[in-house]
Motif scaffolding. Structure first.
Motif, PDB file in Angstrom:
ATOM      1  N   THR A 237      -0.420  51.409 -38.450  1.00 34.30           N
ATOM      2  CA  THR A 237      -0.177  52.588 -37.621  1.00 34.30           C
ATOM      3  C   THR A 237       0.949  52.293 -36.639  1.00 34.30           C
ATOM      4  O   THR A 237       0.888  51.316 -35.892  1.00 34.30           O
ATOM      5  CB  THR A 237      -1.434  52.990 -36.839  1.00 34.30           C
ATOM      6  N   ILE A 238       1.980  53.129 -36.663  1.00 36.89           N
ATOM      7  CA  ILE A 238       3.121  52.983 -35.767  1.00 36.89           C
ATOM      8  C   ILE A 238       3.013  54.046 -34.673  1.00 36.89           C
ATOM      9  O   ILE A 238       2.830  55.237 -34.970  1.00 36.89           O
ATOM     10  CB  ILE A 238       4.457  53.164 -36.519  1.00 36.89           C
ATOM     11  N   TYR A 239       3.106  53.626 -33.413  1.00 42.48           N
ATOM     12  CA  TYR A 239       2.980  54.545 -32.273  1.00 42.48           C
ATOM     13  C   TYR A 239       4.325  54.708 -31.566  1.00 42.48           C
ATOM     14  O   TYR A 239       5.124  53.769 -31.494  1.00 42.48           O
ATOM     15  CB  TYR A 239       1.955  54.014 -31.266  1.00 42.48           C
ATOM     16  N   ARG A 240       4.533  55.886 -31.015  1.00 46.84           N
ATOM     17  CA  ARG A 240       5.698  56.135 -30.181  1.00 46.84           C
ATOM     18  C   ARG A 240       5.420  55.671 -28.757  1.00 46.84           C
ATOM     19  O   ARG A 240       4.274  55.375 -28.408  1.00 46.84           O
ATOM     20  CB  ARG A 240       6.040  57.625 -30.190  1.00 46.84           C
ATOM     21  N   GLN A 241       6.452  55.627 -27.939  1.00 51.47           N
ATOM     22  CA  GLN A 241       6.268  55.236 -26.539  1.00 51.47           C
ATOM     23  C   GLN A 241       5.329  56.196 -25.809  1.00 51.47           C
ATOM     24  O   GLN A 241       4.657  55.812 -24.859  1.00 51.47           O
ATOM     25  CB  GLN A 241       7.617  55.188 -25.823  1.00 51.47           C
ATOM     26  N   SER A 242       5.270  57.430 -26.274  1.00 55.63           N
ATOM     27  CA  SER A 242       4.385  58.417 -25.653  1.00 55.63           C
ATOM     28  C   SER A 242       2.919  58.157 -25.957  1.00 55.63           C
ATOM     29  O   SER A 242       2.034  58.713 -25.320  1.00 55.63           O
ATOM     30  CB  SER A 242       4.758  59.821 -26.143  1.00 55.63           C
TER      31      SER A 242
END
Length: 423
Positions: free
Chosen positions: A62-67
């Motif tokens: 799972t790749i997350y954004r800075q948000s």
């Protein structure tokens, strides 16, 4: 004194202090990057060395954004390196070359960028962190030999106790004439006794025989240390030519190294065996392997390095320099590394497909195909195939002629549809 001046007196030192703290934190992060004993902050190419995930299984990446929102989610069936490469590919595309490491154990890995990127209006959409979770553990696949076509016997070897001898090599000419050649004489000029044509082996064919001999010796010694005696190891293959070659477990390293040497033109074809030897140590980064090779043996003198435009404190053995073509000598410290990188990416693609071939049938039922993961938007091939899904036989294991990337650093990973059989 007006209100703005008062605000600046009150909040100015606080803001300045926060800036100093940020600079200090960034500096500390970069100090830890250069500490080989610090596993909390590492370059992406060091993650493989410290990775503690279970060796094989079904992983969710799972790749997350800075948000904090999810940017992408992948299901990866295969080795822990396959799962890690899926995450690393996204980070590299985002221009991130180093990360903080959080949880790192058999069931999960958490990594994140070193510091928040505030640049731009869409800072929240930038890549921030990744989480790799083990969903199902799998046994390591057994190494199943692939049958090799019984064509031209290349190298015969027998081992008795620790000593090893290489028997004569049987070679069959296109005219049908068969002859035997001592391994020590493979570089000598020859004429076929049947048709009278020149039968001298090419540098690539010599390298192929040397690789086969080293591979057979490696297998013989492994079997000896496992308790076997009177060991006989046989290698059969067709000598390298212009026709396409079927890739097998036995020849993948040679074919990958041969392609990299011929395409890049940085290393002489006679040094293909050297690149294959380096490929056996690819648990380390190619730069470290190439540096160790250049460090080994008699070094060029300071004057010779100066003439070759090599910095005085760089390692460059006479043999390593002799391996280089004129093109390779234009940038001598990178020749072996770039060639090894390209060959390594080719072998990686092959191993991923072989790993899938050995996956249990109950997992294969959910297999959709292999998904391309590329890094370059400037390469016509990478731009065209990125994210596309193809079947095993369609995967470009050897670099596609359309790929203009120097190291052909594209990946493929098994794509699974876990809802496939649900009505």
């Amino acid at each position: 004194m007006d209100a703005k001046t008062i605000e600046w007196i009150i909040f100015g030192p606080l803001i300045f202090g926060l800036i100093l703290i940020s600079w200090w934190a960034m500096g500390e992060s970069h100090k830890r990057l250069d500490d080989p004993n610090d596993d909390r902050t590492v370059y992406l190419n060091r993650l493989r060395q410290i990775l503690k995930l279970a060796p094989y299984g079904v992983f969710r990446v799972t790749i997350y954004r800075q948000s904090g929102n999810i940017h992408a989610e992948h299901q990866v069936t295969g080795s822990k390196e396959d799962a890690l490469n899926t995450a690393i590919a996204t980070f590299r595309r985002a221009g991130i070359d180093a990360v903080h490491v959080g949880a790192n154990n058999e069931t999960q890995l958490r990594i994140g960028r070193l510091y928040h990127d505030h640049r731009g209006r869409k800072e929240g959409k930038k890549i921030g962190k990744a989480h790799i979770a083990l969903e199902q553990r799998m046994e390591a696949p057994a190494s199943t030999p692939i049958p090799v076509p019984d064509l031209i016997p290349a190298t015969l070897m027998e081992a008795s106790e620790p000593s090893i001898s290489i028997q004569n090599i049987g070679i069959t000419c296109d005219c049908g004439q068969r002859s035997e050649l001592a391994f020590a004489a493979i570089r000598n000029e020859r004429v076929c006794e049947g048709c009278g044509k020149d039968a001298t082996l090419t540098p690539v064919q010599i390298a192929q025989l040397e690789v086969a001999a080293e591979d057979a010796q490696r297998e013989a010694m492994a079997r000896y240390h496992a308790g076997e005696t009177d060991i006989f190891v046989e290698r059969k293959s067709k000598l390298a030519g212009d026709e396409p070659t079927t890739l097998t477990d036995q020849n993948i390293k040679f074919e990958a190294a041969k392609e990299a040497v011929e395409h890049l033109g940085l290393i002489k074809s006679g040094a293909i065996a050297t690149i294959v030897g380096m490929m056996h140590g690819l648990a380390e980064h190619p730069r470290a392997i190439a540096t160790a090779y250049r460090k080994d043996g008699a070094q060029l003198s300071r004057d010779e390095k100066k003439a070759a435009h090599i910095r005085a404190n760089a390692f460059m053995s006479r043999q390593a320099y002799e391996d280089l073509t004129d093109k390779g000598k234009a940038n001598p410290l990178n020749g072996h590394e770039l060639t090894l990188l390209r060959a390594g990416f080719t072998e990686n693609r092959y191993r991923r497909i072989r790993l899938h071939d050995e996956t249990p049938d109950n997992i294969k039922d959910y297999f959709v195909g292999f998904e391309y993961q590329t890094h370059s938007s400037d390469c016509p091939f990478c731009k065209r195939v990125d994210g596309t899904i193809v079947q095993n036989a369609e995967v470009a294991i050897l670099p596609s002629p359309d790929c203009v990337c120097e190291t052909a650093n594209y990946f493929v990973s098994a794509k699974m549809d876990w809802l496939k059989n649900i009505a």
